[in-house]
Design a protein around this motif. Structure first.
Motif, PDB file in Angstrom:
ATOM      1  N   GLY A 127      10.410  44.091 -34.440  1.00  0.00           N
ATOM      2  CA  GLY A 127       9.873  43.770 -35.299  1.00  0.00           C
ATOM      3  C   GLY A 127       8.646  44.130 -36.055  1.00  0.00           C
ATOM      4  N   ALA A 128       7.355  43.701 -34.910  1.00  0.00           N
ATOM      5  CA  ALA A 128       6.159  44.494 -35.235  1.00  0.00           C
ATOM      6  C   ALA A 128       5.357  45.358 -35.749  1.00  0.00           C
ATOM      7  CB  ALA A 128       5.393  43.868 -33.551  1.00  0.00           C
ATOM      8  N   LEU A 129       4.695  45.936 -36.516  1.00  0.00           N
ATOM      9  CA  LEU A 129       3.795  46.740 -37.235  1.00  0.00           C
ATOM     10  C   LEU A 129       3.539  47.394 -36.048  1.00  0.00           C
ATOM     11  CD1 LEU A 129       3.236  48.618 -39.387  1.00  0.00           C
ATOM     12  CD2 LEU A 129       0.569  47.367 -38.837  1.00  0.00           C
ATOM     13  N   VAL A 130       3.829  49.440 -36.441  1.00  0.00           N
ATOM     14  CA  VAL A 130       3.661  49.874 -35.792  1.00  0.00           C
ATOM     15  C   VAL A 130       2.624  51.235 -35.692  1.00  0.00           C
ATOM     16  CG1 VAL A 130       4.461  52.274 -34.676  1.00  0.00           C
ATOM     17  CG2 VAL A 130       6.507  49.959 -34.866  1.00  0.00           C
ATOM     18  N   LEU A 131       1.970  51.226 -35.162  1.00  0.00           N
ATOM     19  CA  LEU A 131       0.549  52.267 -35.863  1.00  0.00           C
ATOM     20  C   LEU A 131       0.174  52.839 -34.668  1.00  0.00           C
ATOM     21  CD1 LEU A 131      -1.611  52.990 -38.130  1.00  0.00           C
ATOM     22  CD2 LEU A 131      -2.956  51.598 -36.772  1.00  0.00           C
ATOM     23  N   LEU A 132       0.377  54.770 -35.217  1.00  0.00           N
ATOM     24  CA  LEU A 132      -0.109  55.365 -33.898  1.00  0.00           C
ATOM     25  C   LEU A 132      -1.164  56.685 -35.053  1.00  0.00           C
ATOM     26  CD1 LEU A 132       3.627  56.288 -33.294  1.00  0.00           C
ATOM     27  CD2 LEU A 132       2.026  54.723 -32.326  1.00  0.00           C
ATOM     28  N   ARG A 133      -2.125  56.406 -34.311  1.00  0.00           N
ATOM     29  CA  ARG A 133      -3.351  57.323 -34.971  1.00  0.00           C
ATOM     30  C   ARG A 133      -2.897  58.380 -34.680  1.00  0.00           C
ATOM     31  NH1 ARG A 133      -6.402  52.845 -36.216  1.00  0.00           N
ATOM     32  NH2 ARG A 133      -6.010  51.255 -35.626  1.00  0.00           N
ATOM     33  N   CYS A 134      -3.715  59.329 -35.491  1.00  0.00           N
ATOM     34  CA  CYS A 134      -3.825  60.637 -35.626  1.00  0.00           C
ATOM     35  C   CYS A 134      -4.951  61.245 -36.648  1.00  0.00           C
ATOM     36  CB  CYS A 134      -2.895  61.606 -36.217  1.00  0.00           C
ATOM     37  SG  CYS A 134      -3.096  62.896 -36.167  1.00  0.00           S
ATOM     38  N   ASN A 135      -6.091  62.063 -35.898  1.00  0.00           N
ATOM     39  CA  ASN A 135      -6.563  62.784 -36.348  1.00  0.00           C
ATOM     40  C   ASN A 135      -7.161  64.504 -36.230  1.00  0.00           C
ATOM     41  OD1 ASN A 135      -8.127  59.839 -35.793  1.00  0.00           O
ATOM     42  ND2 ASN A 135      -9.220  60.225 -37.734  1.00  0.00           N
ATOM     43  N   TYR A 136      -7.467  64.817 -37.339  1.00  0.00           N
ATOM     44  CA  TYR A 136      -7.100  66.418 -37.721  1.00  0.00           C
ATOM     45  C   TYR A 136      -8.913  66.473 -37.450  1.00  0.00           C
ATOM     46  CZ  TYR A 136      -7.975  65.557 -42.527  1.00  0.00           C
ATOM     47  OH  TYR A 136      -8.410  65.712 -43.864  1.00  0.00           O
ATOM     48  N   SER A 137      -9.283  67.969 -37.293  1.00  0.00           N
ATOM     49  CA  SER A 137     -10.251  68.915 -37.634  1.00  0.00           C
ATOM     50  C   SER A 137      -9.797  70.193 -38.222  1.00  0.00           C
ATOM     51  CB  SER A 137     -10.922  69.138 -36.585  1.00  0.00           C
ATOM     52  OG  SER A 137     -12.258  69.715 -36.636  1.00  0.00           O
ATOM     53  N   SER A 138     -10.368  70.169 -39.386  1.00  0.00           N
ATOM     54  CA  SER A 138     -10.322  71.312 -40.225  1.00  0.00           C
ATOM     55  C   SER A 138     -10.638  71.942 -40.811  1.00  0.00           C
ATOM     56  CB  SER A 138      -8.212  71.157 -40.535  1.00  0.00           C
ATOM     57  OG  SER A 138      -8.275  72.675 -41.300  1.00  0.00           O
ATOM     58  N   SER A 139     -11.349  73.215 -41.034  1.00  0.00           N
ATOM     59  CA  SER A 139     -12.861  74.145 -41.866  1.00  0.00           C
ATOM     60  C   SER A 139     -11.392  74.687 -43.001  1.00  0.00           C
ATOM     61  CB  SER A 139     -13.243  75.448 -41.393  1.00  0.00           C
ATOM     62  OG  SER A 139     -11.412  76.337 -41.162  1.00  0.00           O
ATOM     63  N   VAL A 140     -10.456  74.507 -43.507  1.00  0.00           N
ATOM     64  CA  VAL A 140      -9.769  73.877 -44.510  1.00  0.00           C
ATOM     65  C   VAL A 140      -8.355  73.117 -44.980  1.00  0.00           C
ATOM     66  CG1 VAL A 140      -9.533  76.826 -44.677  1.00  0.00           C
ATOM     67  CG2 VAL A 140      -7.741  75.755 -43.750  1.00  0.00           C
ATOM     68  N   PRO A 141      -8.262  73.083 -46.210  1.00  0.00           N
ATOM     69  CA  PRO A 141      -7.355  72.079 -46.473  1.00  0.00           C
ATOM     70  C   PRO A 141      -5.553  72.124 -44.910  1.00  0.00           C
ATOM     71  CG  PRO A 141      -7.481  72.925 -48.553  1.00  0.00           C
ATOM     72  CD  PRO A 141      -8.665  73.740 -47.461  1.00  0.00           C
ATOM     73  N   PRO A 142      -5.424  71.024 -44.412  1.00  0.00           N
ATOM     74  CA  PRO A 142      -4.330  71.193 -44.004  1.00  0.00           C
ATOM     75  C   PRO A 142      -2.938  70.795 -44.113  1.00  0.00           C
ATOM     76  CG  PRO A 142      -5.365  68.844 -43.430  1.00  0.00           C
ATOM     77  CD  PRO A 142      -6.070  69.465 -44.594  1.00  0.00           C
ATOM     78  N   TYR A 143      -1.971  71.454 -43.301  1.00  0.00           N
ATOM     79  CA  TYR A 143      -0.660  70.929 -43.548  1.00  0.00           C
ATOM     80  C   TYR A 143      -0.838  69.908 -42.705  1.00  0.00           C
ATOM     81  CZ  TYR A 143       0.879  73.599 -47.817  1.00  0.00           C
ATOM     82  OH  TYR A 143       0.475  74.315 -49.127  1.00  0.00           O
ATOM     83  N   LEU A 144       0.131  68.479 -41.778  1.00  0.00           N
ATOM     84  CA  LEU A 144       0.259  68.006 -41.626  1.00  0.00           C
ATOM     85  C   LEU A 144       1.786  66.865 -41.338  1.00  0.00           C
ATOM     86  CD1 LEU A 144      -3.320  65.716 -42.269  1.00  0.00           C
ATOM     87  CD2 LEU A 144      -3.247  66.848 -40.048  1.00  0.00           C
ATOM     88  N   PHE A 145       1.952  67.200 -39.989  1.00  0.00           N
ATOM     89  CA  PHE A 145       3.422  67.170 -39.639  1.00  0.00           C
ATOM     90  C   PHE A 145       3.449  66.087 -38.405  1.00  0.00           C
ATOM     91  CE2 PHE A 145       5.042  70.619 -41.625  1.00  0.00           C
ATOM     92  CZ  PHE A 145       3.745  71.330 -42.014  1.00  0.00           C
ATOM     93  N   TRP A 146       3.996  64.609 -38.506  1.00  0.00           N
ATOM     94  CA  TRP A 146       4.893  63.897 -37.257  1.00  0.00           C
ATOM     95  C   TRP A 146       6.279  64.572 -36.397  1.00  0.00           C
ATOM     96  CZ3 TRP A 146       2.093  60.890 -34.030  1.00  0.00           C
ATOM     97  CH2 TRP A 146       0.741  59.833 -34.469  1.00  0.00           C
TER      98      TRP A 146
END
Lengths: 116, 115
Positions: free
Chosen positions: B16-35
């Motif tokens: 019942g609690a909030l789920v927060l999973l962190r992700c930081n990325y590094s990219s020199s061009v606009p990225p596509y991101l997936f989970w």
């Protein structure tokens, strides 16, 4: 049957054995991949095939030999493996691959390999 | 070059609690991101993807993620955790074009849900 199917689910082999992993996709995708998943490490891309042609070999040792007879089937032939090769081997497919990784990967359930 | 950072290896929340999973990325061009999510003894399954359209992306099972360019982040959230959400979660980035386009995965975060 739909999706990506991998066989066998579990495999135990000695260091002198020769075995093969099989992957089949029923999604009509053009690209197929082999990944290695070890505990506490990021997924390691091993090989990529696009329209049956190998487009990437990520410095994988020669004791791993892939084969892609058509766009729906992918094999990984194993011989003289080492204990550190024990891992989960995942097969995946996507609509486009190799040059444009835009469409998501569809994964099989993997083969759990143990080398003794 | 591109990379993904998933800080920590394990997150535990109450049902019942909030789920927060962190992700930081590094990219020199606009990225596509997936989970992606991986349940025990299974392969990875796509949860959601960002492909330069709306910055707030909704996925399956009530998950969503927001692309924040200024923070180079793509955190995954769910308002209310369910026991069935217990799994390993992977963030992945794809950037570049042509032969430079590759999909890079983070190390993954294990989510536990307490009753």
């Amino acid at each position: 049957e739909t999706g990506v199917t991998q066989t066998p689910r579990h495999l135990v082999m000695g260091m002198t054995n020769k075995k093969s992993l099989k992957c089949e996709q029923h999604l009509g995708h053009n690209a197929m991949y082999w990944y290695k998943q070890s505990a506490k490490k990021p997924l390691e891309l091993m090989f990529v095939y696009n329209f049956k042609e190998q487009t990437e070999n990520n410095s994988v040792p020669s004791r791993f030999s892939p084969e892609c007879p058509n766009s729906s089937h992918l094999f990984l032939h194993l011989h003289t493996l080492q204990p550190e090769d024990s891992a989960l081997y995942l097969c995946a497919s996507s609509q486009d691959g190799g040059r444009r990784v835009r469409s998501p990967l569809h994964f099989g359930n993997g083969t759990r390999l143990t080398v003794t | 070059a591109q990379s993904v950072t998933q800080l920590g290896s394990h997150v535990s929340v109450s049902e019942g609690a909030l789920v927060l999973l962190r992700c930081n990325y590094s990219s020199s061009v606009p990225p596509y991101l997936f989970w992606y999510v991986q349940y025990p003894n299974q392969g990875l399954q796509l949860l959601l993807k960002y492909t330069s359209a709306a910055t707030l992306v909704k996925g399956i099972n009530g998950f969503e993620a927001e692309f924040k360019k200024s923070e180079t982040s793509f955190h995954l959230t769910k308002p209310s955790a369910h026991m069935s959400d217990a799994a390993e979660y992977f963030c992945a980035v794809s950037a570049g074009a042509g032969a430079n386009s590759k999909l890079t995965f983070g190390k993954g975060i294990t989510l536990s849900v307490r009753p």
